[in-house]
Write a protein that holds these residues in place. Sequence first.
Motif, PDB file in Angstrom:
ATOM      1  N   VAL A  64       0.855  -1.190   0.000  1.00 35.80           N
ATOM      2  CA  VAL A  64       0.000   0.000   0.000  1.00 35.80           C
ATOM      3  C   VAL A  64       0.890   1.238   0.000  1.00 35.80           C
ATOM      4  CG1 VAL A  64      -1.641   1.327   1.377  1.00 35.80           C
ATOM      5  CG2 VAL A  64      -1.924  -1.149   1.145  1.00 35.80           C
ATOM      6  N   HIS A  65       0.557   2.197  -0.825  1.00 34.07           N
ATOM      7  CA  HIS A  65       1.281   3.470  -0.893  1.00 34.07           C
ATOM      8  C   HIS A  65       0.348   4.591  -0.430  1.00 34.07           C
ATOM      9  CE1 HIS A  65       3.285   0.856  -3.846  1.00 34.07           C
ATOM     10  NE2 HIS A  65       4.383   1.545  -3.578  1.00 34.07           N
ATOM     11  N   GLN A  66       0.878   5.476   0.396  1.00 33.36           N
ATOM     12  CA  GLN A  66       0.100   6.602   0.910  1.00 33.36           C
ATOM     13  C   GLN A  66       0.435   7.865   0.114  1.00 33.36           C
ATOM     14  OE1 GLN A  66      -1.147   8.705   5.123  1.00 33.36           O
ATOM     15  NE2 GLN A  66       0.911   7.854   4.985  1.00 33.36           N
ATOM     16  N   VAL A  67      -0.602   8.463  -0.476  1.00 32.98           N
ATOM     17  CA  VAL A  67      -0.397   9.633  -1.327  1.00 32.98           C
ATOM     18  C   VAL A  67      -1.331  10.759  -0.869  1.00 32.98           C
ATOM     19  CG1 VAL A  67      -0.308  10.529  -3.665  1.00 32.98           C
ATOM     20  CG2 VAL A  67       0.108   8.092  -3.253  1.00 32.98           C
ATOM     21  N   PRO A  68      -0.813  11.750  -0.152  1.00 35.87           N
ATOM     22  CA  PRO A  68      -1.641  12.922   0.151  1.00 35.87           C
ATOM     23  C   PRO A  68      -1.742  13.814  -1.081  1.00 35.87           C
ATOM     24  CG  PRO A  68       0.544  13.184   1.111  1.00 35.87           C
ATOM     25  CD  PRO A  68       0.515  11.826   0.467  1.00 35.87           C
TER      26      PRO A  68
END
Length: 211
Positions: A64-68
């Motif tokens: 999972v990658h977190q992208v704000p």
Amino acid sequence: MALLHRATLRPSKLELLASWLPGRPWYQGPADADVVTRGSYRFDDPAGEVGLETILVGVADGPVHQVPLTYRGAPLDGADEWLVGTTDHAVLGPRWVYDGTADPVYAAVLAHAILGGAGQAEEYFEVDGRREPREQNMTIAGSGAGDAGMPVVGPVRRVVDGDAALIITDAVELVVVRRPVEGAVGAEGANLSGTWKGQPTAVPLAYARVR
């Protein structure tokens, strides 16, 4: 409160991310893979001008990658290298979509969420003049003690991108975990943690330390 529109985006958020993610140093996955959403959460811009959404995305069985992301109605000065792309919103018109780590509005609200313990924005759709709540697919919580002594974050002075993106301001240093996983070694300071479908145990998403 985040007031949303049932509107089409062209290109869509996931289409923008599918093109942008392979160029990031912290991305793990094939360059031509379809990305899917694992969860998302929003913050409120006190001025009501900037959309603030963090999306957790993945590819197949990958991490999972977190992208704000921040959504703006005009370009953000000096942030061209952080532009994810532009899209046309059927209601709001052209939108400039940025990696939130370089956006001062995102830095300020993230610091408040972590240090002040503020939660995510409640989300509503506006339909025929009434508001319908949108079910949230993530739960987040900040470990801070409250608003007392909250610093004024100010402009973003520097961003060091990587597996842990470091955001440096005059008052606060923030860390955004790009690939949040259970059991990862954390940074110093108060933290923001979250759970989502498939991840029932809270994992660190971001950290904040007052300078």
